[in-house]
Design a protein around this motif. Structure first.
Motif, PDB file in Angstrom:
ATOM      1  N   PHE A  93       0.954  -1.400  -0.007  1.00 35.80           N
ATOM      2  CA  PHE A  93       0.293   0.126  -0.165  1.00 35.80           C
ATOM      3  C   PHE A  93       0.475   1.375   0.661  1.00 35.80           C
ATOM      4  N   LEU A  94       1.721   1.510   0.945  1.00 30.36           N
ATOM      5  CA  LEU A  94       2.820   2.681   0.685  1.00 30.36           C
ATOM      6  C   LEU A  94       3.756   2.855  -0.563  1.00 30.36           C
ATOM      7  N   ASN A  95       3.992   1.868  -0.644  1.00 32.58           N
ATOM      8  CA  ASN A  95       4.872   1.765  -1.857  1.00 32.58           C
ATOM      9  C   ASN A  95       3.773   2.877  -2.816  1.00 32.58           C
ATOM     10  N   THR A  96       2.883   1.854  -2.565  1.00 33.56           N
ATOM     11  CA  THR A  96       1.890   1.942  -4.318  1.00 33.56           C
ATOM     12  C   THR A  96       1.422   3.648  -3.871  1.00 33.56           C
ATOM     13  N   TYR A  97       0.821   4.106  -2.745  1.00 34.59           N
ATOM     14  CA  TYR A  97       0.505   5.594  -2.656  1.00 34.59           C
ATOM     15  C   TYR A  97       1.440   6.233  -3.273  1.00 34.59           C
ATOM     16  N   VAL A  98       2.942   5.980  -2.210  1.00 35.95           N
ATOM     17  CA  VAL A  98       3.983   7.311  -2.693  1.00 35.95           C
ATOM     18  C   VAL A  98       4.319   7.451  -4.233  1.00 35.95           C
ATOM     19  N   GLN A  99       4.387   6.163  -4.777  1.00 36.91           N
ATOM     20  CA  GLN A  99       4.629   6.269  -6.569  1.00 36.91           C
ATOM     21  C   GLN A  99       3.146   7.100  -7.039  1.00 36.91           C
ATOM     22  N   GLU A 100       1.941   7.148  -6.679  1.00 34.21           N
ATOM     23  CA  GLU A 100       0.890   7.449  -7.534  1.00 34.21           C
ATOM     24  C   GLU A 100       1.426   9.264  -6.790  1.00 34.21           C
ATOM     25  N   MET A 101       1.164   9.612  -5.648  1.00 38.13           N
ATOM     26  CA  MET A 101       1.324  10.981  -5.198  1.00 38.13           C
ATOM     27  C   MET A 101       2.483  11.970  -5.659  1.00 38.13           C
ATOM     28  N   SER A 102       3.093  11.222  -5.984  1.00 34.50           N
ATOM     29  CA  SER A 102       4.731  11.852  -6.824  1.00 34.50           C
ATOM     30  C   SER A 102       4.452  11.640  -8.062  1.00 34.50           C
ATOM     31  N   PHE A 103       3.802  11.158  -9.228  1.00 33.62           N
ATOM     32  CA  PHE A 103       3.488  11.013 -10.960  1.00 33.62           C
ATOM     33  C   PHE A 103       4.693   9.859 -10.798  1.00 33.62           C
ATOM     34  N   GLY A 104       5.406   8.762 -10.125  1.00 39.57           N
ATOM     35  CA  GLY A 104       6.275   8.241 -10.521  1.00 39.57           C
ATOM     36  C   GLY A 104       7.894   8.447 -10.154  1.00 39.57           C
ATOM     37  N   ALA A 105       8.004   9.828  -9.149  1.00 34.83           N
ATOM     38  CA  ALA A 105       9.005  10.024  -9.438  1.00 34.83           C
ATOM     39  C   ALA A 105       9.594   9.014  -8.149  1.00 34.83           C
ATOM     40  N   VAL A 106       9.090   9.183  -6.717  1.00 35.09           N
ATOM     41  CA  VAL A 106      10.051   7.956  -6.052  1.00 35.09           C
ATOM     42  C   VAL A 106       9.107   7.217  -6.015  1.00 35.09           C
ATOM     43  N   HIS A 130      -2.992   2.570  10.331  1.00 31.69           N
ATOM     44  CA  HIS A 130      -4.130   2.996   9.589  1.00 31.69           C
ATOM     45  C   HIS A 130      -3.181   3.668   8.055  1.00 31.69           C
ATOM     46  N   PRO A 131      -2.781   2.853   6.559  1.00 32.49           N
ATOM     47  CA  PRO A 131      -2.408   3.809   6.109  1.00 32.49           C
ATOM     48  C   PRO A 131      -2.235   5.215   6.303  1.00 32.49           C
ATOM     49  N   GLY A 132      -3.387   6.049   6.041  1.00 32.81           N
ATOM     50  CA  GLY A 132      -2.717   7.516   6.162  1.00 32.81           C
ATOM     51  C   GLY A 132      -2.063   8.153   7.177  1.00 32.81           C
ATOM     52  N   THR A 133      -1.805   6.960   8.731  1.00 35.29           N
ATOM     53  CA  THR A 133      -1.187   7.665   9.423  1.00 35.29           C
ATOM     54  C   THR A 133       0.670   7.345   9.085  1.00 35.29           C
ATOM     55  N   LEU A 134       1.248   5.773   8.059  1.00 38.95           N
ATOM     56  CA  LEU A 134       2.168   5.150   7.898  1.00 38.95           C
ATOM     57  C   LEU A 134       2.445   6.477   6.827  1.00 38.95           C
ATOM     58  N   PHE A 135       1.490   7.154   5.868  1.00 35.05           N
ATOM     59  CA  PHE A 135       1.544   7.926   4.774  1.00 35.05           C
ATOM     60  C   PHE A 135       2.033   9.579   5.809  1.00 35.05           C
ATOM     61  N   HIS A 136       1.291  10.098   6.621  1.00 38.74           N
ATOM     62  CA  HIS A 136       2.365  10.835   7.308  1.00 38.74           C
ATOM     63  C   HIS A 136       3.342  10.965   7.617  1.00 38.74           C
ATOM     64  N   ASP A 137       3.092  10.330   8.359  1.00 39.20           N
ATOM     65  CA  ASP A 137       4.880   9.805   9.547  1.00 39.20           C
ATOM     66  C   ASP A 137       6.009   9.848   8.920  1.00 39.20           C
ATOM     67  N   VAL A 138       5.652   8.805   8.020  1.00 38.54           N
ATOM     68  CA  VAL A 138       7.137   8.358   7.048  1.00 38.54           C
ATOM     69  C   VAL A 138       7.424  10.046   6.071  1.00 38.54           C
ATOM     70  N   ALA A 139       6.741  10.865   6.139  1.00 35.30           N
ATOM     71  CA  ALA A 139       6.651  11.747   4.953  1.00 35.30           C
ATOM     72  C   ALA A 139       7.568  12.658   5.654  1.00 35.30           C
ATOM     73  N   HIS A 140       7.244  12.887   6.855  1.00 33.67           N
ATOM     74  CA  HIS A 140       7.666  13.857   7.626  1.00 33.67           C
ATOM     75  C   HIS A 140       8.736  13.464   7.544  1.00 33.67           C
ATOM     76  N   VAL A 141       9.106  12.046   8.280  1.00 33.79           N
ATOM     77  CA  VAL A 141      10.810  11.278   7.980  1.00 33.79           C
ATOM     78  C   VAL A 141      11.949  11.964   6.641  1.00 33.79           C
ATOM     79  N   LEU A 142      10.897  11.334   5.367  1.00 36.43           N
ATOM     80  CA  LEU A 142      11.912  11.522   4.247  1.00 36.43           C
ATOM     81  C   LEU A 142      11.499  13.320   4.778  1.00 36.43           C
ATOM     82  N   GLY A 143      10.758  14.198   4.867  1.00 37.85           N
ATOM     83  CA  GLY A 143      11.167  15.399   4.801  1.00 37.85           C
ATOM     84  C   GLY A 143      12.247  16.136   4.909  1.00 37.85           C
ATOM     85  N   GLY A 144      12.507  15.578   6.463  1.00 38.56           N
ATOM     86  CA  GLY A 144      13.405  16.074   7.602  1.00 38.56           C
ATOM     87  C   GLY A 144      12.692  16.905   8.601  1.00 38.56           C
ATOM     88  N   VAL A 145      11.011  16.492   9.095  1.00 38.63           N
ATOM     89  CA  VAL A 145      10.875  17.403   9.491  1.00 38.63           C
ATOM     90  C   VAL A 145       9.384  16.504  10.568  1.00 38.63           C
TER      91      VAL A 145
END
Length: 204
Positions: free
Chosen positions: A68-81, A189-204
């Motif tokens: 799920f998380l990988n698919t969501y990140v790819q879709e939201m980044s238009f394949g960039a990540v 839930h998946p939204g929480t996974l994305f939210h906090d992993v995005a914080h890490v990847l964003g460095g905040v």
């Protein structure tokens, strides 16, 4: 008399010639480079408390992150990540009961030393053959529910703990974490996974 052949008007012939030249030029150009995808490496550490029973399965955790998380990140980044996520093969048991790490659900009331101790105790017990500094993000998946730990998920480092001016987070055993660490309970839930992993990847 010899048969007369029809000739194209000059304007039509010129158009065909220009079209042929354009096609030749296009064929001569090098193919455009395919867009590249940035692959972010992640490590999910399975962490359990000695006094809390659970039925969280490793394959479920792997699917949540690699599926799920990988698919969501790819879709939201238009394949960039995309994500390349590794889940530890075994559960790591913390040295203290869940009460020693429990935090309140309100961010401003969290005892940061408990967050730091959880990260330190968990990562110090990860297989020493794994280079923690090689990952773009690390997630601690707790074998506990929100009611037992206090929050469903959070960005522990840098989020709750912030960046240190003294350098990257280093455990008492000397393990270096150059990215960041998110913490999730089994109910995340998946939204929480994305939210906090995005914080890490964003460095905040």
């Amino acid at each position: 008399m010899p048969a007369r052949t029809a000739s194209l008007p000059w304007s039509a012939a010129r158009s065909l010639l220009l079209a042929a030249l354009c096609l030749a030029l296009l064929l001569a150009l090098p193919a455009a480079a395919a867009p590249t995808t940035a692959v972010k490496r992640g490590l999910v550490v399975l962490v359990q408390f000695p006094d809390v029973s659970h039925d969280l399965r490793r394959d479920f955790v792997q699917q949540r992150f690699s599926g799920f998380l990988n698919t969501y990140v790819q879709e939201m980044s238009f394949g960039a990540v995309s994500l390349d996520v590794e889940v530890t093969p075994d559960w790591i048991t913390l040295p203290e009961p869940v009460s020693s790490y429990r935090i309140p659900p309100q961010n401003l009331k969290v005892d940061k030393s408990r967050v730091a101790r959880l990260i330190d105790d968990a990562l110090s017990r990860v297989d020493p053959g794994l280079d923690l500094s090689a990952y773009d993000f690390i997630a601690l998946m707790l074998g506990a529910k929100m009611q037992e730990y206090g929050m469903v998920g959070l960005c522990g480092y840098p989020g709750m703990l912030g960046w240190s001016s003294e350098g990257p987070f280093t455990t008492k055993s000397g393990r270096v974490v150059r990215s960041g660490v998110a913490i999730f309970t089994s109910q995340a839930h998946p939204g929480t996974l994305f939210h906090d992993v995005a914080h890490v990847l964003g460095g905040v």
